[in-house]
Design an enzyme around this catalytic site. Sequence first.
Site, PDB file in Angstrom:
ATOM      1  N   TYR A 196      -3.466 -32.679  28.102  1.00 31.70           N
ATOM      2  CA  TYR A 196      -4.695 -33.562  28.051  1.00 31.70           C
ATOM      3  C   TYR A 196      -4.422 -34.866  27.390  1.00 31.70           C
ATOM      4  O   TYR A 196      -3.624 -34.883  26.469  1.00 31.70           O
ATOM      5  CB  TYR A 196      -5.703 -32.576  27.393  1.00 31.70           C
ATOM      6  CG  TYR A 196      -6.183 -31.314  28.016  1.00 31.70           C
ATOM      7  CD1 TYR A 196      -7.304 -31.477  29.149  1.00 31.70           C
ATOM      8  CD2 TYR A 196      -5.490 -30.003  27.857  1.00 31.70           C
ATOM      9  CE1 TYR A 196      -7.701 -30.044  29.558  1.00 31.70           C
ATOM     10  CE2 TYR A 196      -5.967 -28.856  28.268  1.00 31.70           C
ATOM     11  CZ  TYR A 196      -7.126 -28.984  29.301  1.00 31.70           C
ATOM     12  OH  TYR A 196      -7.421 -27.789  30.108  1.00 31.70           O
ATOM     13  N   ASP A 202       1.566  -6.244  -4.593  1.00 30.56           N
ATOM     14  CA  ASP A 202       0.575  -6.249  -3.807  1.00 30.56           C
ATOM     15  C   ASP A 202       1.222  -7.361  -2.953  1.00 30.56           C
ATOM     16  O   ASP A 202       1.084  -8.584  -3.545  1.00 30.56           O
ATOM     17  CB  ASP A 202      -0.716  -6.421  -3.814  1.00 30.56           C
ATOM     18  CG  ASP A 202      -1.677  -6.397  -2.574  1.00 30.56           C
ATOM     19  OD1 ASP A 202      -1.462  -7.031  -1.826  1.00 30.56           O
ATOM     20  OD2 ASP A 202      -2.683  -5.790  -2.705  1.00 30.56           O
ATOM     21  N   SER A 203       1.613  -7.370  -1.430  1.00 26.93           N
ATOM     22  CA  SER A 203       2.119  -8.635  -0.947  1.00 26.93           C
ATOM     23  C   SER A 203       1.383  -9.784  -0.908  1.00 26.93           C
ATOM     24  O   SER A 203       1.822 -11.074  -0.666  1.00 26.93           O
ATOM     25  CB  SER A 203       2.629  -8.183   0.468  1.00 26.93           C
ATOM     26  OG  SER A 203       1.638  -8.401   1.307  1.00 26.93           O
ATOM     27  N   THR A 231       0.906  -1.257   0.043  1.00 29.21           N
ATOM     28  CA  THR A 231      -0.062   0.154   0.047  1.00 29.21           C
ATOM     29  C   THR A 231       0.742   1.215  -0.130  1.00 29.21           C
ATOM     30  O   THR A 231       0.443   2.127  -0.582  1.00 29.21           O
ATOM     31  CB  THR A 231      -1.106   0.187   1.127  1.00 29.21           C
ATOM     32  OG1 THR A 231      -1.717  -1.127   1.062  1.00 29.21           O
ATOM     33  CG2 THR A 231      -1.761   1.324   1.305  1.00 29.21           C
ATOM     34  N   LYS A 233      -0.198  -9.634  11.852  1.00 30.01           N
ATOM     35  CA  LYS A 233      -0.870  -8.575  11.361  1.00 30.01           C
ATOM     36  C   LYS A 233      -2.303  -9.059  12.056  1.00 30.01           C
ATOM     37  O   LYS A 233      -2.924  -9.990  11.647  1.00 30.01           O
ATOM     38  CB  LYS A 233      -0.997  -8.285   9.746  1.00 30.01           C
ATOM     39  CG  LYS A 233      -2.010  -7.165   9.346  1.00 30.01           C
ATOM     40  CD  LYS A 233      -2.042  -7.165   7.976  1.00 30.01           C
ATOM     41  CE  LYS A 233      -3.037  -6.005   7.476  1.00 30.01           C
ATOM     42  NZ  LYS A 233      -3.151  -5.966   6.114  1.00 30.01           N
ATOM     43  N   THR A 281       1.691  -4.967   3.952  1.00 28.38           N
ATOM     44  CA  THR A 281       1.362  -5.506   5.271  1.00 28.38           C
ATOM     45  C   THR A 281       0.907  -6.900   5.293  1.00 28.38           C
ATOM     46  O   THR A 281       1.087  -7.467   6.295  1.00 28.38           O
ATOM     47  CB  THR A 281       0.568  -4.600   6.041  1.00 28.38           C
ATOM     48  OG1 THR A 281      -0.782  -4.532   5.564  1.00 28.38           O
ATOM     49  CG2 THR A 281       1.119  -3.260   6.164  1.00 28.38           C
ATOM     50  N   ASP A 282      -0.006  -7.131   4.276  1.00 23.89           N
ATOM     51  CA  ASP A 282      -0.602  -8.765   4.484  1.00 23.89           C
ATOM     52  C   ASP A 282       0.476  -9.859   4.855  1.00 23.89           C
ATOM     53  O   ASP A 282      -0.188 -10.556   5.478  1.00 23.89           O
ATOM     54  CB  ASP A 282      -1.409  -8.870   3.101  1.00 23.89           C
ATOM     55  CG  ASP A 282      -2.454  -7.915   2.930  1.00 23.89           C
ATOM     56  OD1 ASP A 282      -2.852  -7.426   3.936  1.00 23.89           O
ATOM     57  OD2 ASP A 282      -3.157  -7.728   1.706  1.00 23.89           O
TER      58      ASP A 282
END
Length: 338
Positions: free
Chosen positions: A283, A59-60, A16, A162, A91-92
């Site tokens: 457990y 765009d990542s 971005t 993120k 950022t993605d």
Amino acid sequence: MSASKPSLLILYCGGTIGMRQDVRTSALQPKLSAEELIEYAPYLTKEFNIRMQTITNLDSTNFQPHHWEEIADAIYREYDNYDGFVVIHGTDTMAYTASALSYALGNLGKPVILTGSQVPPDILGTDAVSNLVNACLAATMDFAEVAIVFGTDILRGNRSMKISESKRNAFISPVFPELGSIRLQPEITYQSIPRRHGGPLDFKNAFKGNVVVLKITPGIHPETISAIVDSKIDGLILESFGPGNIPNRETNLLPPIKKARKKDIPVLISTQCIYGTTRMYLYEVGQSAMDLGVIPTGDMTPEAAYVKLKWALGQTKDGKEIEKIFAKNIAGEVTIPD
Ligand code: ASP
């Protein structure tokens, strides 16, 4: 170049921070070149000797493991020539790339800082310039980490996730302290690894294998997992309930796990609890899976665990060797109990 100014290599990858709105669709798209982006912060080139290098402009969301390798390779080749490195990135998938760089660049002695923005530089209220400037300042400081500098946070990259698509502080480090924060200037508050002068990188830069991450849900069909195991996979990460619990009654998931282990496919068990760790002995529903020879991921983030498995598969396909790699803390990504 003035010798007195700190030198920085900025590796441009997109996100971005380098986008503009398409006039027809209004969708954000990669547009700005590295040189155009740096013009938004002209004082940076006065304070630092900066060289920009474009790795890609994506765009990542479209990032691939070979992009991680290309960034690591660029840092490796220029390692001795700069005081610090800044990676401009969407950022993605930033937390994945940060994890990858932390494993590839072993014995790191300088800061490698990833940053990006939530709002493009042309849009009112942008965080692009402040993030870029803070990342450059952090890259000249006295610490040697692959870190994410974003909003007011300085976080260890392979501990980051993120968690917001819109908040200025888009990342958290859920189980590990922040390395520092942006106040008037960036400040390092955690006792992180200090800068080291000299000493080569321990460079292991291959990320391989088809790794599938699957979230366990109530009622998930064992046949679905079995079909995945039969497809061409090299590793399976099951995001389990709580501290590593896997259903073993009505929808018994142990048979497909057993099948994967028979094929020597590593099966990792992580937790769906963001603030948690695996404790599979706690457990019966954890122990019964543990007995099949799975690898618990401890307090690793899902991103750090996924990338670590691909990094391990870049070195070996031997299940025992992979287990050994996961028993080690490679780059501060996991807490190994004493
Ligand atoms: N989709 C964008 C990216 O990851 C989001 C961002 O940069 O904030 O490249």
